[in-house]
Design a protein around this motif. Structure first.
Motif, PDB file in Angstrom:
ATOM      1  N   GLU A   1       0.848  -1.176   0.000  1.00 53.19           N
ATOM      2  CA  GLU A   1       0.000   0.000   0.000  1.00 53.19           C
ATOM      3  C   GLU A   1       0.893   1.238   0.000  1.00 53.19           C
ATOM      4  OE1 GLU A   1      -3.059  -0.228   2.964  1.00 53.19           O
ATOM      5  OE2 GLU A   1      -3.928  -1.978   1.963  1.00 53.19           O
ATOM      6  N   LYS A   2       0.354   2.351  -0.475  1.00 56.19           N
ATOM      7  CA  LYS A   2       1.160   3.572  -0.625  1.00 56.19           C
ATOM      8  C   LYS A   2       1.883   3.963   0.651  1.00 56.19           C
ATOM      9  CE  LYS A   2      -1.453   5.684  -4.400  1.00 56.19           C
ATOM     10  NZ  LYS A   2      -2.375   6.780  -4.785  1.00 56.19           N
ATOM     11  N   GLU A   3       1.170   3.919   1.771  1.00 58.92           N
ATOM     12  CA  GLU A   3       1.777   4.343   3.029  1.00 58.92           C
ATOM     13  C   GLU A   3       2.870   3.391   3.507  1.00 58.92           C
ATOM     14  OE1 GLU A   3      -2.265   2.405   4.011  1.00 58.92           O
ATOM     15  OE2 GLU A   3      -1.450   3.768   2.499  1.00 58.92           O
ATOM     16  N   GLU A   4       2.858   2.159   2.983  1.00 57.79           N
ATOM     17  CA  GLU A   4       3.878   1.191   3.392  1.00 57.79           C
ATOM     18  C   GLU A   4       5.235   1.463   2.743  1.00 57.79           C
ATOM     19  OE1 GLU A   4       1.338  -2.785   4.555  1.00 57.79           O
ATOM     20  OE2 GLU A   4       1.828  -2.499   2.426  1.00 57.79           O
TER      21      GLU A   4
ATOM     22  N   SER B   1       6.993   4.309   2.467  1.00 61.26           N
ATOM     23  CA  SER B   1       7.851   5.100   3.354  1.00 61.26           C
ATOM     24  C   SER B   1       8.164   4.336   4.634  1.00 61.26           C
ATOM     25  CB  SER B   1       7.204   6.447   3.677  1.00 61.26           C
ATOM     26  OG  SER B   1       5.945   6.258   4.300  1.00 61.26           O
ATOM     27  N   VAL B   2       7.212   3.505   5.082  1.00 63.06           N
ATOM     28  CA  VAL B   2       7.451   2.713   6.294  1.00 63.06           C
ATOM     29  C   VAL B   2       8.612   1.755   6.068  1.00 63.06           C
ATOM     30  CG1 VAL B   2       6.496   0.930   7.815  1.00 63.06           C
ATOM     31  CG2 VAL B   2       5.076   2.875   7.132  1.00 63.06           C
TER      32      VAL B   2
ATOM     33  N   ASP C   1      11.848   3.616   6.116  1.00 62.06           N
ATOM     34  CA  ASP C   1      12.204   4.077   7.463  1.00 62.06           C
ATOM     35  C   ASP C   1      12.711   2.957   8.355  1.00 62.06           C
ATOM     36  OD1 ASP C   1      11.454   6.631   6.718  1.00 62.06           O
ATOM     37  OD2 ASP C   1       9.499   6.552   7.712  1.00 62.06           O
TER      38      ASP C   1
ATOM     39  N   PHE D   1       5.991  -2.115  13.105  1.00 61.18           N
ATOM     40  CA  PHE D   1       5.359  -2.539  11.846  1.00 61.18           C
ATOM     41  C   PHE D   1       5.556  -4.039  11.706  1.00 61.18           C
ATOM     42  CE2 PHE D   1       5.566  -3.248   7.174  1.00 61.18           C
ATOM     43  CZ  PHE D   1       4.290  -2.814   6.841  1.00 61.18           C
TER      44      PHE D   1
ATOM     45  N   GLU E   1      -9.139   3.447  -6.071  1.00 64.43           N
ATOM     46  CA  GLU E   1      -9.328   4.577  -5.173  1.00 64.43           C
ATOM     47  C   GLU E   1     -10.142   5.700  -5.811  1.00 64.43           C
ATOM     48  OE1 GLU E   1      -5.449   5.588  -3.754  1.00 64.43           O
ATOM     49  OE2 GLU E   1      -5.235   3.696  -2.663  1.00 64.43           O
TER      50      GLU E   1
ATOM     51  N   LYS F   1      -6.488  -4.466   9.592  1.00 61.05           N
ATOM     52  CA  LYS F   1      -6.752  -3.663   8.401  1.00 61.05           C
ATOM     53  C   LYS F   1      -8.063  -2.877   8.487  1.00 61.05           C
ATOM     54  CE  LYS F   1      -6.655  -2.638   3.850  1.00 61.05           C
ATOM     55  NZ  LYS F   1      -5.903  -1.483   3.380  1.00 61.05           N
TER      56      LYS F   1
END
Length: 197
Positions: A40-43, A45-46, A49, A117, A134, A174
């Motif tokens: 997923e998009k937010e993952e 950057s995770v 990091d 995470f 989306e 989720k």
């Protein structure tokens, strides 16, 4: 299809039986296939990091692949980002235990308290695959059949555990506890209707 909180859920998710049988498959889903685990998009950057904390858990080949490509790769075939692969095969985050069973370096770091995470949600939800658009607000949960998971299907059938029950924790992670409770109620209703017919 069942509609739970505006999300379409395939009836196979409630009907098919499944319990991961790592002793039989050795975690083959971590190295089989042509794509990395969908992200997923937010993952994205995770993963970037947490990589320094996860790197010590990975193989040299995995670290090398990530250093050359980054923790994620765009896969044209599935039209989305996925975890980087080692030479187009195993997930770069995969390692193995002493029995040769695939282990996720991200999850190992999570268990050791190095990161909060756990792992990509697509891995946690498997064999459910999420399809979404989306732009139109469409999201659907489908049961993904894969031959390498036949031992999991056999074990699930033996123990009579439906896919959604096996995946209770990731579904709650989720979508939340209320979503799971509604799905469980819908599954129970469908089961009762089948018995009547």
């Amino acid at each position: 299809m069942i509609i739970i909180q505006e999300i379409l859920v395939s009836e196979e998710v409630t009907e098919e039986k499944f319990i991961c049988n790592l002793n039989a498959c050795k975690g083959a889903c971590c190295w089989e296939g042509d794509f990395g685990a969908p992200l997923e998009k937010e993952e994205l950057s995770v993963l970037t990091d947490i990589y320094p904390k996860v790197a010590p858990y990975l193989t040299e080949a995995g670290r090398d692949a990530i250093q050359r490509q980054s923790p994620f790769t765009w896969f044209m075939g599935m039209q989305q980002y996925g975890t980087t692969l080692i030479d187009g095969a195993a997930c770069a985050f995969m390692t193995r235990d002493v029995l040769g069973i695939a282990q996720c370096g991200i999850e190992m770091a999570y268990r050791d308290g190095k990161t909060d995470f756990q792992k990509p949600i697509s891995c946690h939800l498997y064999p459910i695959r999420v399809s979404k658009d989306e732009e139109v607000g469409f999201e659907a949960l489908n049961y993904d059949r894969w031959e390498i998971c036949s031992p999991a299907c056999a074990l699930g059938e033996k123990e009579q555990v439906p896919v959604y029950q096996f995946l209770k924790a990731p579904l709650i992670r989720k979508y939340g506890a209320e979503f799971f409770e509604e799905l469980e109620a819908a599954a129970g209703y469908l089961e009762q209707q089948k018995k009547k017919s």
